[in-house]
Design an enzyme around this catalytic site. Sequence first.
Site, short mmCIF file in Angstrom:
data_model
loop_
_atom_site.label_atom_id
_atom_site.label_comp_id
_atom_site.label_asym_id
_atom_site.label_seq_id
_atom_site.Cartn_x
_atom_site.Cartn_y
_atom_site.Cartn_z
N GLU A 3 55.50 -18.59 -19.23
CA GLU A 3 55.38 -19.91 -18.60
C GLU A 3 55.47 -19.82 -17.07
O GLU A 3 55.75 -20.82 -16.40
CB GLU A 3 56.46 -20.84 -19.16
CG GLU A 3 56.20 -21.17 -20.63
CD GLU A 3 57.38 -21.88 -21.27
OE1 GLU A 3 57.38 -23.10 -21.31
OE2 GLU A 3 58.31 -21.19 -21.72
N GLU A 40 63.15 -29.86 -31.02
CA GLU A 40 63.69 -28.82 -30.12
C GLU A 40 64.31 -29.46 -28.89
O GLU A 40 64.09 -30.64 -28.60
CB GLU A 40 62.61 -27.82 -29.70
CG GLU A 40 61.52 -28.45 -28.87
CD GLU A 40 60.98 -27.53 -27.77
OE1 GLU A 40 61.51 -26.43 -27.54
OE2 GLU A 40 60.03 -27.94 -27.10
N TYR A 67 49.01 -29.18 -20.13
CA TYR A 67 48.83 -28.87 -18.71
C TYR A 67 47.47 -29.21 -18.13
O TYR A 67 47.16 -28.79 -17.04
CB TYR A 67 49.20 -27.39 -18.46
CG TYR A 67 50.61 -27.12 -18.90
CD1 TYR A 67 51.67 -27.79 -18.28
CD2 TYR A 67 50.89 -26.26 -19.95
CE1 TYR A 67 52.97 -27.59 -18.69
CE2 TYR A 67 52.20 -26.05 -20.37
CZ TYR A 67 53.23 -26.71 -19.74
OH TYR A 67 54.51 -26.51 -20.15
N GLY A 81 59.75 -29.07 -17.83
CA GLY A 81 58.76 -29.06 -16.75
C GLY A 81 59.08 -30.11 -15.71
O GLY A 81 59.49 -31.22 -16.05
N ARG A 98 65.64 -32.13 -22.05
CA ARG A 98 64.64 -33.05 -22.64
C ARG A 98 64.54 -32.72 -24.11
O ARG A 98 64.30 -31.56 -24.48
CB ARG A 98 63.30 -32.83 -21.96
CG ARG A 98 62.44 -34.10 -21.85
CD ARG A 98 61.02 -33.75 -21.53
NE ARG A 98 60.44 -33.10 -22.70
CZ ARG A 98 59.66 -32.02 -22.65
NH1 ARG A 98 59.34 -31.47 -21.52
NH2 ARG A 98 59.21 -31.48 -23.76
N ASN A 120 64.84 -28.77 -24.70
CA ASN A 120 64.39 -28.00 -23.54
C ASN A 120 65.44 -28.13 -22.44
O ASN A 120 65.65 -29.22 -21.91
CB ASN A 120 63.06 -28.56 -23.02
CG ASN A 120 62.00 -28.58 -24.11
OD1 ASN A 120 61.46 -27.54 -24.45
ND2 ASN A 120 61.72 -29.74 -24.67
N SER A 156 56.08 -24.15 -24.42
CA SER A 156 54.73 -24.61 -24.05
C SER A 156 53.73 -24.50 -25.19
O SER A 156 52.55 -24.26 -24.96
CB SER A 156 54.19 -23.84 -22.84
OG SER A 156 54.89 -24.22 -21.69
N ASP A 167 62.90 -33.09 -27.75
CA ASP A 167 61.63 -33.43 -28.41
C ASP A 167 61.89 -33.93 -29.83
O ASP A 167 62.65 -33.32 -30.59
CB ASP A 167 60.71 -32.21 -28.47
CG ASP A 167 60.18 -31.80 -27.10
OD1 ASP A 167 60.31 -32.60 -26.14
OD2 ASP A 167 59.63 -30.69 -26.98
N1 LIG Z 1 57.44 -30.27 -37.42
C1 LIG Z 1 56.38 -30.64 -36.71
N2 LIG Z 1 55.47 -31.51 -37.21
C2 LIG Z 1 54.37 -31.86 -36.50
N3 LIG Z 1 54.08 -31.39 -35.28
C3 LIG Z 1 54.93 -30.52 -34.71
C4 LIG Z 1 56.14 -30.09 -35.39
N4 LIG Z 1 56.78 -29.22 -34.60
C5 LIG Z 1 56.04 -29.11 -33.47
N5 LIG Z 1 54.92 -29.88 -33.52
C6 LIG Z 1 53.90 -29.99 -32.47
O1 LIG Z 1 53.90 -28.77 -31.74
C7 LIG Z 1 54.28 -28.97 -30.37
C8 LIG Z 1 55.15 -27.82 -29.87
O2 LIG Z 1 56.30 -27.69 -30.67
P1 LIG Z 1 57.77 -27.57 -30.07
O3 LIG Z 1 58.70 -27.29 -31.22
O4 LIG Z 1 58.11 -28.75 -29.23
O5 LIG Z 1 57.71 -26.24 -29.22
P2 LIG Z 1 57.42 -25.94 -27.66
O6 LIG Z 1 57.24 -27.24 -26.95
O7 LIG Z 1 58.64 -25.18 -27.20
O8 LIG Z 1 56.24 -25.06 -27.66
C9 LIG Z 1 55.00 -30.33 -30.37
O9 LIG Z 1 54.92 -30.92 -29.08
C10 LIG Z 1 54.25 -31.08 -31.46
O10 LIG Z 1 53.03 -31.63 -30.96
MG LIG Z 2 58.35 -29.00 -27.13
#
Ligand SMILES: Nc1ncnc2c1ncn2[C@@H]1O[C@H](COP(=O)(O)OP(=O)(O)O)[C@@H](O)[C@H]1O
Ligand SMILES: [Mg+2]
Length: 319
Positions: A18, A276, A222, A282, A261, A278, A153, A263
């Site tokens: 990143e 998750e 991004y 960002g 932040r 963060n 990301s 999610d």
């Molecule tokens: N359990 C889930 N069901 C549906 N979509 C998901 C799920 N987990 C993640 N996503 C999608 O994938 C993206 C990235 O996942 P995330 O766990 O936030 O990891 P990171 O942001 O660290 O890459 C999320 O912003 C969402 O759009």
């Molecule tokens: Mg995320």
Amino acid sequence: MERKNIRLAVVYGGISSEREISLRSGAAIYEALKRGGYTEVSLFDLKRDNLGELLALSPELVFLALHGKGGEDGCIQGMLELAGIPYTGSSVEASATCMNKIHTKEILVHGGIPTPKFITLYRSEVESEQDAACTLLKKIGIPMVLKAPCQGSSIGVRIVKKREELEDAIREVFAYDAVLLAEKFMEGTELTLPILGNRHPRTLPIVEITSENEFYDYEAKYTQGMCRHIIPARIDASIREKVEAMGTRAYIALGCSGLARIDFMLDSRGDPMIIEVNTLPGMTEMSLFPDSARYAGISFEALVDQIVTLAWEKTKEDS
Ligand SMILES: Nc1ncnc2c1ncn2[C@@H]1O[C@H](COP(=O)(O)OP(=O)(O)O)[C@@H](O)[C@H]1O
Ligand SMILES: [Mg+2]
């Protein structure tokens, strides 16, 4: 000491996947600190071999603008602790825990905080992709989300909607890490909750995220115009209250400080689940956290000032 005259180093860049985003976050933070009246700010591009140069600047406080490995996982935090230099954001321990999505989810489960159902697979324990696929189909089912637990990301995230895609996705995710996180796919709205504070965290407005792509992937995150931030999120007051309470509880359970932040996704019934946390979100001017702060009446300059103040206050709380 007048806070705005402290010797501040904004540390950005770093060695993670990143890096490019961090360069943008750091530059934006640096400009905002200067506009906000900080008189002694430097911008330091952290590489593999220049830690000594950072220490030679003898900063009184480091503003961390790194993302991912080395920056968001407790490594730089530990180095700064040993050097006695205060820094923005979370401690070594909280950073390391939140960097790993499996560890984060384990703490959430332990604290009774909803997170999508999941299992972990270890590369050394699966005979083949086919074998892994069988286990995942039995325990999670289609659609599911596979993640490399320590990436960010959306790197190493695969959404699997068809059985035929599963083995490929397993192979791809195992290329990042020897451990794989498989999670139930959530069909509902995607939300994120920014939080500011140390012992008494304060939530900022919840952001709803919509993406032009199948999910909120790297490109959507991004590229200007590829995703929309809707503030405040179009959710009922009861869901908003749940998200705020769950987020605050997670922040405390994980030991976060300064900012984070969180999610969320809504499940098919509209109930929020945390996916998750963060700890170094960002911070480009178009990022989610500053966008939400702006909606709450906190300018980008005021936001970075608050983050510095929280780091400064934490050193007093801890001593
Ligand atoms: N359990 C889930 N069901 C549906 N979509 C998901 C799920 N987990 C993640 N996503 C999608 O994938 C993206 C990235 O996942 P995330 O766990 O936030 O990891 P990171 O942001 O660290 O890459 C999320 O912003 C969402 O759009
Ligand atoms: Mg995320």
